[in-house]
Design an enzyme around this catalytic site. Structure first.
Site, mmCIF file in Angstrom:
data_model
loop_
_atom_site.group_PDB
_atom_site.id
_atom_site.type_symbol
_atom_site.label_atom_id
_atom_site.label_comp_id
_atom_site.label_asym_id
_atom_site.label_seq_id
_atom_site.Cartn_x
_atom_site.Cartn_y
_atom_site.Cartn_z
ATOM 1 N N GLN A 195 0.807 -1.224 0.000
ATOM 2 C CA GLN A 195 0.000 0.000 0.000
ATOM 3 C C GLN A 195 0.835 1.267 0.000
ATOM 4 O O GLN A 195 0.289 2.367 -0.197
ATOM 5 C CB GLN A 195 -0.935 0.030 1.212
ATOM 6 C CG GLN A 195 -2.003 -1.049 1.167
ATOM 7 C CD GLN A 195 -2.920 -0.926 2.372
ATOM 8 O OE1 GLN A 195 -2.603 -1.442 3.427
ATOM 9 N NE2 GLN A 195 -4.039 -0.249 2.215
ATOM 10 N N HIS A 226 -3.322 -8.416 1.469
ATOM 11 C CA HIS A 226 -2.539 -7.439 0.689
ATOM 12 C C HIS A 226 -1.208 -8.049 0.240
ATOM 13 O O HIS A 226 -0.737 -7.778 -0.869
ATOM 14 C CB HIS A 226 -2.243 -6.187 1.528
ATOM 15 C CG HIS A 226 -3.362 -5.196 1.559
ATOM 16 N ND1 HIS A 226 -3.844 -4.549 0.451
ATOM 17 C CD2 HIS A 226 -4.104 -4.727 2.598
ATOM 18 C CE1 HIS A 226 -4.828 -3.719 0.795
ATOM 19 N NE2 HIS A 226 -5.009 -3.815 2.098
HETATM 20 NI NI NI Z 1 -6.486 -2.781 3.184
#
Ligand code: NI
Length: 184
Positions: free
Chosen positions: A50, A142
């Site tokens: 991220q 993720h």
């Molecule tokens: Ni997330």
């Protein structure tokens, strides 16, 4: 330092995060920056993809979610493996810093056994349940290139499709720093 959070649509969110060694360059600084970025955006977890790094690393502070069974739950997870998921699946409304203003119910297992290294590269194997187990499953997704919206029904996916396209184009109202994929 606050890092921009990568938005939905960026290919880095779909890559599998590689394991790292203790010699990974400026690891301590990276982890500090991830904490700062996560708190600034009011998140409870942040995975390295991220912030644009395709490595097996995430940070979680589930303390604000006030699971009475846990109280404080603040940890760094490196080279994570989920050994087992078990217990009853339960539903909860999730969101993701990479997918602002989209929230929906996701069913996940209540318990898991996890193996990981902490920030000092000490190995741990733990059984975790409740809200922290949910956040771990979300963050570990993720690392596998999976996002919470992938777990939704086909109908719900259709309903949020235009929102996701708008996010990938940067057409979203968000109060933290983000990096949007090219709109070309
Ligand atoms: Ni997330």
């Amino acid at each position: 330092m606050i890092l921009p959070i990568v938005a939905y649509g960026d290919p880095v969110l779909r890559k599998k995060g590689a394991e790292i060694t203790k010699d990974y360059p400026e690891l301590k600084e990276l982890i500090d920056n991830m904490w700062e970025t996560m708190y600034e955006s009011n998140g409870v977890g942040l995975a390295a993809p991220q912030i644009g790094k395709s490595i097996n690393l995430f940070v979680i502070d589930a303390t604000p979610m006030q699971d009475p069974n846990y109280g404080e739950f603040k940890k760094v997870f490196i080279n994570v493996e989920i050994i087992e998921e078990f217990g009853e699946k339960w539903e909860y409304e999730e969101g993701c810093l990479s997918i602002p203003n989209v929230r929906d119910n996701v069913k996940r297992y209540s318990d898991l056994v996890i193996r990981y290294m902490d920030e000092n590269f000490v190995e741990h194997e733990e059984e975790i349940s409740g809200m922290p187990a949910r956040v771990i499953q979300h963050e570990f997704d993720h690392i596998k290139g999976v996002l919470f919206v992938d777990h939704l029904s086909e109908l719900k996916k259709r309903l949020i499709k235009s929102k996701l396209i708008n996010i990938s184009k940067g057409n979203v109202d968000v109060d933290y720093r983000m990096r949007f994929p090219s709109t070309r």
